[in-house]
Design an enzyme around this catalytic site. Structure first.
Site, mmCIF file in Angstrom:
data_model
loop_
_atom_site.group_PDB
_atom_site.id
_atom_site.type_symbol
_atom_site.label_atom_id
_atom_site.label_comp_id
_atom_site.label_asym_id
_atom_site.label_seq_id
_atom_site.Cartn_x
_atom_site.Cartn_y
_atom_site.Cartn_z
ATOM 1 N N LYS A 52 -7.876 8.534 7.790
ATOM 2 C CA LYS A 52 -8.013 7.022 7.166
ATOM 3 C C LYS A 52 -9.234 6.744 7.742
ATOM 4 O O LYS A 52 -10.526 6.633 6.991
ATOM 5 C CB LYS A 52 -7.359 6.248 6.289
ATOM 6 C CG LYS A 52 -6.126 6.489 5.962
ATOM 7 C CD LYS A 52 -4.726 5.637 5.256
ATOM 8 C CE LYS A 52 -4.324 7.030 4.531
ATOM 9 N NZ LYS A 52 -2.639 6.151 4.254
ATOM 10 N N GLN A 96 1.144 1.268 6.795
ATOM 11 C CA GLN A 96 0.963 2.144 6.812
ATOM 12 C C GLN A 96 2.773 2.509 7.005
ATOM 13 O O GLN A 96 3.565 1.731 8.301
ATOM 14 C CB GLN A 96 0.771 3.490 8.294
ATOM 15 C CG GLN A 96 0.811 4.427 8.314
ATOM 16 C CD GLN A 96 0.214 5.844 6.917
ATOM 17 O OE1 GLN A 96 -0.770 4.936 6.597
ATOM 18 N NE2 GLN A 96 0.787 6.544 6.063
ATOM 19 N N ASP A 119 -3.292 0.132 -1.987
ATOM 20 C CA ASP A 119 -2.203 1.200 -1.110
ATOM 21 C C ASP A 119 -1.913 0.956 -2.979
ATOM 22 O O ASP A 119 -1.361 1.797 -3.400
ATOM 23 C CB ASP A 119 -1.110 1.157 -0.662
ATOM 24 C CG ASP A 119 -1.018 1.665 0.646
ATOM 25 O OD1 ASP A 119 -2.001 3.057 0.120
ATOM 26 O OD2 ASP A 119 -0.960 1.084 1.901
HETATM 27 N N1 GUN Z 1 3.076 6.355 4.467
HETATM 28 C C1 GUN Z 1 2.784 7.721 3.067
HETATM 29 N N2 GUN Z 1 1.354 7.570 2.609
HETATM 30 C C2 GUN Z 1 1.505 7.005 1.992
HETATM 31 C C3 GUN Z 1 0.858 5.948 2.067
HETATM 32 O O1 GUN Z 1 -0.699 6.578 1.235
HETATM 33 N N3 GUN Z 1 -0.105 4.849 1.918
HETATM 34 C C4 GUN Z 1 0.653 3.641 2.965
HETATM 35 N N4 GUN Z 1 0.493 3.035 3.788
HETATM 36 N N5 GUN Z 1 1.875 4.549 3.915
HETATM 37 C C5 GUN Z 1 1.958 5.415 3.555
#
Ligand code: GUN
Length: 283
Positions: A52, A96, A119
């Site tokens: 990311k 995350q 998100d």
């Molecule tokens: N864990 C697995 N997929 C995601 C996501 O799209 N965003 C976040 N913040 N955590 C995750």
């Protein structure tokens, strides 16, 4: 069978977003800022966060990474999220998931102001999605909708079956498909006759987290099959929730793992971040 190339589609989207990010920097004298919080040492999360951050830099978005140890207390984590919420140079905040078990994820996520919720996990954004109002939708399902759109796969009136009911993928996926006029079924671990449910799908979304779970006998001839899985097979090799080798003989469109949905999740995070920055500064 046509392969859906998520990697190439994500590259095209990222190039589009780089233009928007550059225009923002020109207009506002600063880059769009995304704060990324990683707490603990979950190996998969470390890879996701690294990707990311790399994607942000390549797109001209400033990433502010915060790596906190697994022993971080709830109070420490809350203090950091509060300070990011107030920071005017931070346009988006991403925590995350999953978090270490001793932390209250719900409480932490609730500290992210809705306008910085890139998100799409906040109750307000999920509520707006359910109400079919303007909202930020979760990145993975949003990326899947974008793949369907860019591959000219119609959803209106189609039978869509979503296998998996997580808050991150299954539920928002079902809502996005419903909002796009599909006839939607959500299946999960307690579903009876899963095979029969899947066989009815014109569009089958596999988001269960079990390697090669969806086999050819569960897929209708000509169905569109989207694989959200990031699993390991018996030899430890990366694979999806779909048994690619057999399902490819039946599907009309199929996403590979890797190179399908995964790159799109990151592209849509950048998309949500650009949109959040533009929205915040337009007010
Ligand atoms: N864990 C697995 N997929 C995601 C996501 O799209 N965003 C976040 N913040 N955590 C995750």
């Amino acid at each position: 069978m046509q392969l859906i190339d998520g990697k190439e589609t994500a590259r095209v989207i990222r190039a589009e977003l780089a233009g928007r990010a550059a225009a923002f920097a020109e207009a506002h004298g600063r880059r769009i800022g995304l704060a990324v919080l990683l707490i603990g040492d979950d190996p998969a999360s470390q890879v996701y966060v690294r990707n990311k951050i790399k994607a942000c830099e390549e797109t001209g978005i400033r990433s502010l990474a915060h790596y906190l140890p697994a022993a971080t207390t709830q109070a420490q984590a809350e203090e950091l999220v509060r300070s990011l919420a107030e920071d005017d140079k931070v346009d988006g905040i991403l925590i995350q998931l999953p978090l270490p078990a001793h932390l209250d994820a719900k409480k932490l996520l609730a500290l992210i102001p809705t306008e910085k919720d890139v998100d799409g996990f906040s109750p307000e954004n999920v509520g707006r999605l359910a109400l079919r109002e303007d909202c930020t939708a979760a990145c993975t399902p949003l990326g899947i909708m974008e793949l369907l759109r860019r591959y000219h796969i119609p959803t209106a009136g189609k039978r869509a079956v979503v296998v998996g009911r997580s808050n991150i993928v299954g539920k928002p996926m079902a809502l996005l498909l419903l909002n796009a006029d599909a006839t939607v079924t959500i299946c999960h671990s307690r579903t009876q006759n899963l095979k029969d449910e899947c066989l009815r799908a014109d569009i089958l979304i596999a988001a269960v987290g079990k390697p090669k779970f969806i086999t050819a006998d569960m897929v209708k001839e000509g169905a569109v099959v989207i694989d959200v899985g990031m699993d390991r097979d018996e030899e430890g090799k990366l694979c999806g929730d779909v048994d690619f080798a057999s399902v490819r003989e039946k599907a009309s469109f199929l996403t590979p793992v890797p190179g399908g949905v995964g790159p799109m999740t990151i592209a849509m995070l950048l998309y949500n971040t650009c949109a959040a920055a533009e929205r915040r500064t337009a007010e």
